[in-house]
Design a protein around this motif. Structure first.
Motif, PDB file in Angstrom:
ATOM      1  N   GLU A 124      34.930  39.877  47.660  1.00 56.42           N
ATOM      2  CA  GLU A 124      35.981  40.316  48.571  1.00 56.42           C
ATOM      3  C   GLU A 124      37.089  40.731  47.789  1.00 56.42           C
ATOM      4  OE1 GLU A 124      36.685  37.296  51.354  1.00 56.42           O
ATOM      5  OE2 GLU A 124      34.586  36.930  51.945  1.00 56.42           O
ATOM      6  N   LEU A 125      37.435  40.211  46.847  1.00 59.87           N
ATOM      7  CA  LEU A 125      38.679  40.454  45.944  1.00 59.87           C
ATOM      8  C   LEU A 125      38.329  41.755  45.148  1.00 59.87           C
ATOM      9  CD1 LEU A 125      41.410  39.605  44.931  1.00 59.87           C
ATOM     10  CD2 LEU A 125      40.241  38.656  43.029  1.00 59.87           C
ATOM     11  N   VAL A 171      40.673  35.305  50.956  1.00 56.62           N
ATOM     12  CA  VAL A 171      39.800  35.704  49.969  1.00 56.62           C
ATOM     13  C   VAL A 171      38.755  34.663  49.892  1.00 56.62           C
ATOM     14  CG1 VAL A 171      39.269  36.997  47.968  1.00 56.62           C
ATOM     15  CG2 VAL A 171      41.253  37.695  49.083  1.00 56.62           C
TER      16      VAL A 171
END
Length: 288
Positions: A36-37, A31
């Motif tokens: 994105e997380l 990540v």
């Protein structure tokens, strides 16, 4: 638990939890950013903390200290919005700068809050970077604020925000607000992002701001988000109404720390903002 972005080659999103620091870019499922997380959390239906705990089991641990000097903006928001007149002192300060005080009193007492567009990512800086004051302004102040981090309209965390403001431009006419608020380096965010489950009550956080010039303290005061006239849920509700909100946004919640009327920022000043559980955001001032 807090998430950070660092200006270090080959290092992804950094998380600090239980006094241990991990590079989530080295996990089995790398990540690289908070975006994105947040997306992975949403797609999997798993909370940020739970998914982070899975990632850290395979991520490389970093030294406990040393990342502070390399911190950059913790996220690249599609949009930053802000709320105004959410504290009584903010309403009073607006009245003093304008010859139309009834405008601000009406907002303070209204069911509908004042929300306005603040910045794009290109106008936003992070910890250690320079925030801007306009060269065509004569009265400029920082505004320390609790920032709500939203992913697809849902609150996922909190950060510290500095809503830089030209009081001389807005005071000339309230309709000049966009020019008083939106310009190069008009907003600072950081130092990290704290997930919602790590902040038991966002309406009970101590906030402090100091301003120094040539090593001398010019301003040092504190307050609590308990003094907010609005709730975070209320502000988010109005932000998302009839509005195609972007994927990743920050909504700043207003300020109650306002320097005296005879104070204005100068190039080279240093603004330090701290909030319980969120850390400390430090920026030097430059003229843009």
């Amino acid at each position: 638990m807090q998430y950070y972005q660092v200006d270090t080659p080959d290092v992804g999103l950094v998380v600090r939890a239980d006094d241990r620091t991990y590079d989530l870019g080295t996990s089995d499922t790398p990540v690289e950013s908070f975006r994105e997380l947040a997306n992975a959390s949403r797609l999997s239906g798993t909370g940020l903390t739970e998914i982070t705990e899975r990632l850290t089991s395979s991520a490389e641990e970093l030294p406990a200290t040393g990342i502070e000097d390399d911190l950059v903006r913790p996220l690249s928001p599609d949009e930053v919005w802000a709320a105004g007149v959410t504290y009584e002192i903010s309403e009073a300060a607006r009245e003093e700068e304008s010859d139309r005080p009834d405008v601000y009193m009406d907002v303070y007492n209204s069911d509908r809050p004042e929300l306005f567009f603040k910045a794009t990512a290109s106008r936003t800086v992070g910890p250690g970077e320079q925030v801007g004051i306009r060269s065509d302004s004569t009265w400029d102040v920082p505004e320390p604020e609790l920032g709500i981090v939203l992913y697809r309209g849902e609150t996922v965390g909190y950060t510290i925000g500095n809503d830089m403001s030209s009081r001389s431009i807005e005071g000339e006419n309230p309709l000049f607000l966009p020019q008083a608020k939106v310009y190069d380096r008009c907003c600072s965010l950081g130092p990290g992002i704290t997930p919602v489950d790590a902040v038991p009550d966002p309406h009970d956080l101590t906030m402090n701001m100091t301003i120094t010039r040539d090593g001398e303290s010019l301003y040092d005061d504190g307050t609590s988000t308990a003094k907010m006239h609005r709730t975070c849920e209320e502000l988010v509700s109005y932000f998302t109404r009839h509005n195609a909100v972007p994927e990743l946004a920050v909504l700043m919640t207003g300020t109650s720390l306002v320097p005296e009327d005879d104070f204005t920022l100068r190039e080279g000043d240093t603004v330090t903002i701290s909030i319980d559980s969120l850390g400390e955001l430090v920026n030097e001032v430059t003229v843009v």
